[in-house]
Scaffold this active site. Structure first.
Site, PDB file in Angstrom:
ATOM      1  N   ASN A  70      12.432  22.637 -35.931  1.00  0.00           N
ATOM      2  CA  ASN A  70      12.108  23.701 -34.981  1.00  0.00           C
ATOM      3  C   ASN A  70      12.670  25.047 -35.390  1.00  0.00           C
ATOM      4  O   ASN A  70      12.147  26.091 -35.007  1.00  0.00           O
ATOM      5  CB  ASN A  70      12.596  23.332 -33.573  1.00  0.00           C
ATOM      6  CG  ASN A  70      14.073  23.004 -33.541  1.00  0.00           C
ATOM      7  OD1 ASN A  70      14.533  22.108 -34.260  1.00  0.00           O
ATOM      8  ND2 ASN A  70      14.830  23.696 -32.710  1.00  0.00           N
ATOM      9  N   HIS A 150      10.920  15.179 -37.734  1.00  0.00           N
ATOM     10  CA  HIS A 150      12.063  15.920 -37.208  1.00  0.00           C
ATOM     11  C   HIS A 150      12.417  15.482 -35.784  1.00  0.00           C
ATOM     12  O   HIS A 150      13.551  15.103 -35.505  1.00  0.00           O
ATOM     13  CB  HIS A 150      11.789  17.426 -37.218  1.00  0.00           C
ATOM     14  CG  HIS A 150      12.967  18.224 -36.757  1.00  0.00           C
ATOM     15  ND1 HIS A 150      14.046  18.489 -37.569  1.00  0.00           N
ATOM     16  CD2 HIS A 150      13.256  18.789 -35.557  1.00  0.00           C
ATOM     17  CE1 HIS A 150      14.943  19.188 -36.899  1.00  0.00           C
ATOM     18  NE2 HIS A 150      14.486  19.383 -35.664  1.00  0.00           N
ATOM     19  N   HIS A 160      17.204  17.131 -25.734  1.00  0.00           N
ATOM     20  CA  HIS A 160      15.822  17.106 -26.233  1.00  0.00           C
ATOM     21  C   HIS A 160      14.973  16.003 -25.602  1.00  0.00           C
ATOM     22  O   HIS A 160      14.163  15.362 -26.274  1.00  0.00           O
ATOM     23  CB  HIS A 160      15.807  16.973 -27.761  1.00  0.00           C
ATOM     24  CG  HIS A 160      16.444  18.135 -28.458  1.00  0.00           C
ATOM     25  ND1 HIS A 160      15.958  19.423 -28.348  1.00  0.00           N
ATOM     26  CD2 HIS A 160      17.555  18.195 -29.255  1.00  0.00           C
ATOM     27  CE1 HIS A 160      16.734  20.232 -29.065  1.00  0.00           C
ATOM     28  NE2 HIS A 160      17.708  19.524 -29.608  1.00  0.00           N
ATOM     29  N   HIS A 189      16.918  16.339 -35.169  1.00  0.00           N
ATOM     30  CA  HIS A 189      16.761  17.190 -33.989  1.00  0.00           C
ATOM     31  C   HIS A 189      17.906  17.027 -32.989  1.00  0.00           C
ATOM     32  O   HIS A 189      18.498  18.007 -32.555  1.00  0.00           O
ATOM     33  CB  HIS A 189      15.418  16.899 -33.326  1.00  0.00           C
ATOM     34  CG  HIS A 189      14.920  17.958 -32.411  1.00  0.00           C
ATOM     35  ND1 HIS A 189      15.076  19.304 -32.657  1.00  0.00           N
ATOM     36  CD2 HIS A 189      14.241  17.873 -31.221  1.00  0.00           C
ATOM     37  CE1 HIS A 189      14.529  19.998 -31.688  1.00  0.00           C
ATOM     38  NE2 HIS A 189      14.024  19.165 -30.801  1.00  0.00           N
ATOM     39  N   VAL A 190      18.208  15.805 -32.594  1.00  0.00           N
ATOM     40  CA  VAL A 190      19.333  15.541 -31.680  1.00  0.00           C
ATOM     41  C   VAL A 190      20.599  15.463 -32.525  1.00  0.00           C
ATOM     42  O   VAL A 190      20.680  14.660 -33.460  1.00  0.00           O
ATOM     43  CB  VAL A 190      19.126  14.224 -30.906  1.00  0.00           C
ATOM     44  CG1 VAL A 190      20.348  13.924 -30.046  1.00  0.00           C
ATOM     45  CG2 VAL A 190      17.880  14.313 -30.045  1.00  0.00           C
ATOM     46  N   HIS A 191      21.613  16.242 -32.185  1.00  0.00           N
ATOM     47  CA  HIS A 191      22.811  16.347 -33.006  1.00  0.00           C
ATOM     48  C   HIS A 191      23.790  15.213 -32.705  1.00  0.00           C
ATOM     49  O   HIS A 191      24.892  15.411 -32.194  1.00  0.00           O
ATOM     50  CB  HIS A 191      23.466  17.709 -32.803  1.00  0.00           C
ATOM     51  CG  HIS A 191      22.558  18.842 -33.170  1.00  0.00           C
ATOM     52  ND1 HIS A 191      21.931  18.917 -34.391  1.00  0.00           N
ATOM     53  CD2 HIS A 191      22.145  19.926 -32.468  1.00  0.00           C
ATOM     54  CE1 HIS A 191      21.183  20.004 -34.433  1.00  0.00           C
ATOM     55  NE2 HIS A 191      21.281  20.629 -33.272  1.00  0.00           N
TER      56      HIS A 191
END
Length: 286
Positions: A70, A150, A160, A189-191
């Site tokens: 993103n 992603h 998210h 995407h998710v940390h």
């Protein structure tokens, strides 16, 4: 040497994937110094230059096969101008018409790189390309099928949730990967880190792919530390720690996945799994 040489490691290790599509949103951690997404194209190009220069010594010596996140979305015509200029992948070789999705084969593995931030509905070019690409996979030559995206399709982190890039892409494309008997789907995407069992349509399924979120490479935003409770049965292991993962393909039937927690000042293996290729399971063969 056979389909996959003994102890030959898959060249696209997920220690690189954590950089490429997960923790920092590829191509670089510097993208987290700009707004979360859709920066002005001139800003995007300057920041991509700033981020790409330190990576050049490594990226110029070994292949980096990447997909967009993103933070590579920008306000420009056409979109992804900076990303496409700096990270041109060999998409034409797989019959793709877009640098945002493509595939390649290496060491007995067919790797599919999908684009979360381009069209993916059944009428889209990406969807039709994916159908065609999966139909051409020969599991006698590439017994492993690995997919990179992603935005995760399965996610029990509070971060998210409900995004169209996850929800709708899963709705349209999950059956394609299931029917092709994909082995593993890596996302970012998710940390944080999370590993699911083999799954299809939100249920455990021995013939479905294992979904693994490796979004823990590091970023200025910090980790996504809050998970939804109670933990779903299909979610096997989850932890909000910085780390990286490695997928080692041993032979045509077995691969070793390890996730390395890096929060302790040293490399600590916190999660590991021996994976058997679906192409070697009689009940799941296509």
């Amino acid at each position: 040497m056979g389909l996959v040489s003994q102890r030959r490691q898959l060249l696209l290790t997920v220690s690189i994937l954590a950089v490429c599509l997960a923790g920092f949103s590829f191509p670089s951690a510097v993208s987290y110094r700009r707004p979360p997404s859709r920066p002005d194209v001139s800003v995007s190009r300057r920041l991509d230059d700033d981020g790409s220069t330190p990576q050049q010594p490594l990226a110029s010596q070994r292949p980096w096969m990447v997909t967009q996140g993103n933070h590579e979305v920008e306000i420009s015509t056409p979109p992804f101008t900076a990303y496409n200029a700096r990270w041109r992948m060999p998409f034409e070789d797989s019959g793709s018409t877009s640098n945002l999705y493509y595939s390649f084969s290496v060491a007995g593995v067919h790797v599919v790189m999908l684009g979360s931030y381009t069209d993916f509905d059944p009428s889209s070019a990406q969807y039709k390309w994916l159908q065609s690409d999966l139909a051409r996979v020969d599991r006698t030559k590439t017994p492993w099928l690995v997919v990179l995206i992603h935005a995760p399709w399965y996610n029990t982190n509070k971060a998210h949730q409900g995004e169209t890039e996850s929800v709708d892409m899963k709705k349209y494309m999950e059956s394609l990967l299931y029917n092709a008997r994909a082995d593993v789907v890596f996302t970012g995407h998710v940390h944080a880190y999370e590993r699911f069992t083999r799954v299809y349509e939100d249920q455990a399924d021995d013939c479905g792919p294992i979904h693994i979120t490796v979004g823990d490479g590091g970023n200025r935003e910090g980790l996504a530390t809050k998970y939804i409770d109670p933990q779903l049965e299909i979610s096997i292991f989850r932890e909000a720690s910085f780390g990286h993962g490695e997928l080692e393909v041993v032979n045509a039937t077995h691969a070793l996945w390890t996730w390395h927690r890096n929060d302790d000042g040293e490399d600590v293996v916190s999660d590991s799994l021996w994976i058997k290729s679906i192409s070697s399971v009689d009940n799941c063969k296509v």
